[in-house]
Design an enzyme around this catalytic site. Structure first.
Site, short mmCIF file in Angstrom:
data_model
loop_
_atom_site.label_atom_id
_atom_site.label_comp_id
_atom_site.label_asym_id
_atom_site.label_seq_id
_atom_site.Cartn_x
_atom_site.Cartn_y
_atom_site.Cartn_z
N ASP A 214 0.47 -1.17 -0.19
CA ASP A 214 0.38 0.33 -0.10
C ASP A 214 0.72 1.80 -0.26
O ASP A 214 2.45 0.97 0.40
CB ASP A 214 -0.74 0.19 1.33
CG ASP A 214 -0.08 0.09 2.87
OD1 ASP A 214 1.24 -0.05 2.81
OD2 ASP A 214 -0.80 1.30 3.34
N GLU A 217 3.14 1.76 2.78
CA GLU A 217 4.23 1.07 2.61
C GLU A 217 4.16 -0.34 3.14
O GLU A 217 4.92 -0.41 4.95
CB GLU A 217 6.24 1.75 2.85
CG GLU A 217 5.88 2.68 1.67
CD GLU A 217 7.15 3.34 1.66
OE1 GLU A 217 7.93 4.42 2.56
OE2 GLU A 217 7.25 3.16 0.25
C1 NOJ Z 1 8.34 3.51 7.42
C2 NOJ Z 1 7.58 3.77 5.95
O1 NOJ Z 1 7.35 4.22 5.44
C3 NOJ Z 1 6.24 3.98 6.70
O2 NOJ Z 1 5.43 4.65 5.62
C4 NOJ Z 1 5.32 2.86 7.60
O3 NOJ Z 1 4.64 3.14 8.10
C5 NOJ Z 1 6.96 2.65 8.72
N1 NOJ Z 1 8.15 2.17 7.77
C6 NOJ Z 1 6.63 1.33 9.34
O4 NOJ Z 1 7.21 0.12 8.91
C1 NOJ Z 2 6.32 7.51 4.20
C2 NOJ Z 2 4.62 7.51 3.90
O1 NOJ Z 2 3.95 6.40 4.42
C3 NOJ Z 2 5.17 6.90 2.55
O2 NOJ Z 2 3.49 7.09 1.83
C4 NOJ Z 2 6.14 8.43 1.81
O3 NOJ Z 2 6.15 7.56 0.63
C5 NOJ Z 2 7.71 8.29 2.45
N1 NOJ Z 2 7.16 8.27 3.69
C6 NOJ Z 2 7.93 8.77 1.95
O4 NOJ Z 2 7.72 10.12 1.88
#
Ligand code: NOJ
Ligand code: NOJ
Length: 486
Positions: A214, A217
């Protein structure tokens, strides 16, 4: 007699005096209110200019190749010093929106150059070897090489987002007679594909039925966000394909877009009364019970196009907005005071901006998305001149102060009714509430924004200077009618 007359005179005098007093008071309080409104309008305008500067500063850094977009300049705790396909495509959508609104020819030219750099850089990333490689790959170093860290792959929203922005950019270039750049770099009707949007569209058309990670991530499955964007990218891509003499591809893209529609419709859960973000989850961080997620709203905003499919006024979208607002209002202590509701990703979120397994917070970009949704809904209703209150969206309209009994549903309100005006007005007021929330928590001197704001203190945390926070502010700002005078 005389005494009586005197009393009458006194009474008259007193009532005239109190009337005058009342009028003065009303006059001054409306003056104060108007002054507040002017202050607010100015603050928004100033912030939109600053946000544009901060966003641009994260594009084509001296350490990177032209056209690369860093998600945030933060290299540690967290390290966001990468070009994410998703973040950069969304940023370029904002760049294109600024381009389209501007009448300054020199600036427009500069912005088109940035978009062209982005096209060339994107091609590099498509060709890079990587853990999964190709358009499902997630993030890249600023020299275009793949990131090999342990990460959630593939993520299939990226290709759809990039196809969409590049299709729209191609249309701009074609209208300016720049067909050569389009055919050489964006879309050439040739297989195997080697131009960016054609590669992405082929990827989307062939893989849109497959699950992936999603937009946050975390979760592997089928996502409303991905699908609604894939559909839109395929439909707009088909129009471009037709205009560039690629009718068979156009047919294929349209067929795939249609095949996605029942899949997208399956995300509306009648029992829960909202659009669930993910179906068939089968891996990753599986801690969501509600599947209630702001990403659905982001999807509806970005995927808006020529048809009304899950538009910002769709009753299932509005029902989802209602559930999210109610949930976040209660969940975050900072929402107990101040204007507007700070909005997060989803209630079970455990990512604090650096680590997961902690406490999740409101995010700037989701709060901005709500501001945008409210204003765009007001714009939409005004254009259509009609609002229909149904069983599905009733609760949403009740939060706008509309009092209807469920027996009288569905109820059509037309543009000249009192309720219609009340709804549009309240949408604007509440929409501005989200802006006020964001203005309150960003850096008060500089207008700098990070990714998140602490749910207890409202202090910023997570990646500093997040490009997406700025881009989303600008998108939301541009949805206000007042921005036409920009
Ligand atoms: C880093 C991701 O970018 C973020 O969106 C996510 O919630 C965490 N990792 C969880 O592992
Ligand atoms: C975490 C977010 O969940 C993700 O959507 C995004 O791409 C990365 N951070 C980088 O901003």
């Amino acid at each position: 007699m005389e005494k009586n007359g005197f009393f009458r005179f006194r009474l008259l005098f007193l009532s005239a005096f109190s009337l005058l007093f009342l009028c003065l008071e009303m006059f001054f309080s409306s003056q104060v209110e108007a002054a507040h409104q002017t202050d607010f309008e100015n603050a928004l305008k100033i912030q939109s200019i600053r946000a544009e500067g901060f966003m641009m500063a994260n594009i084509s850094l001296p350490e990177g190749l032209p056209g690369s977009v860093v998600a945030s300049p933060s290299r540690m705790s967290p390290n966001y010093f990468y070009h994410w396909t998703r973040d950069s495509a969304l940023t370029m959508m904002t760049v294109l929106a600024i381009h389209d609104r501007s009448s300054d020819q020199e600036k427009k030219h500069r912005l088109r150059q940035i978009l062209k750099d982005y096209v060339l850089f994107s091609r590099k990333t498509q060709e890079a070897q990587g853990p999964v490689g190709g358009p499902g790959e997630v993030r890249f170093n600023l020299d275009g090489s793949s990131d090999y860290s342990d990460w959630a792959r593939p993520q299939n929203d990226g290709a759809a987002l990039r196809a969409l922005i590049l299709t729209r950019f191609a249309n701009v270039l074609l209208s300016l007679g720049e067909q050569e750049f389009v055919l050489n770099h964006i879309y050439r009707p040739y297989l195997p594909a080697y131009t960016v949007a054609k590669v992405d569209l082929e990827y989307v058309a062939h893989h849109c039925m497959e699950p992936s990670y999603d937009a946050w991530e975390e979760l592997f499955g089928q996502h409303f966000f991905h699908r609604i964007l894939q559909r839109r990218a395929l439909l707009e891509g088909a129009v471009l394909a037709d205009s560039l003499n690629d009718p068979l591809a156009a047919q294929f893209y349209r067929r795939q877009a249609r095949a996605l529609e029942p899949e997208i419709n399956a995300h509306y859960d009648t029992d829960r009364g909202y659009l669930v973000a993910t179906l068939f989850e089968s891996g990753g961080i599986m801690h969501k019970n509600l599947h209630l997620d702001s990403v659905v709203i982001l999807g509806a905003l970005v995927a808006q196009g020529a048809d009304d499919f899950y538009s910002v006024t769709d009753d299932r979208v509005l029902a989802t907005v209602f559930e999210l607002m109610r949930t976040f209002k209660e969940l975050y202590p900072i929402n107990a005071s101040g204007d507007g509701i700070a909005i997060g990703r989803y209630p079970e979120d455990h990512y604090d901006g650096v680590h997961s397994g902690r406490v999740g917070n409101p995010w700037f970009l989701t709060t901005h998305a709500f501001a945008e949704l409210f204003h765009r809904a007001a714009n939409n209703f005004t254009e259509k001149g009609e609002i229909t209150i149904s069983k599905v969206n009733l609760k949403f309209f009740q939060t706008l102060g509309i009092d209807v009994r469920s027996e009288s549903l569905p109820l059509k309100l037309s543009a000249n009714s009192k309720e219609f005006d009340q709804i549009v007005n309240e949408l604007r007021i509440q929409g501005d509430g989200f802006f006020k929330r964001s203005l309150r928590h960003m850096n008060q001197e500089s207008g700098v924004m990070s990714e998140q704001l602490n749910r207890d203190t409202g202090i910023m945390q997570g990646a500093r200077d997040l490009t997406w926070s700025y881009a989303s502010f600008i998108d939301a700002y541009l949805s206000r009618p007042q921005a036409n005078t920009r």
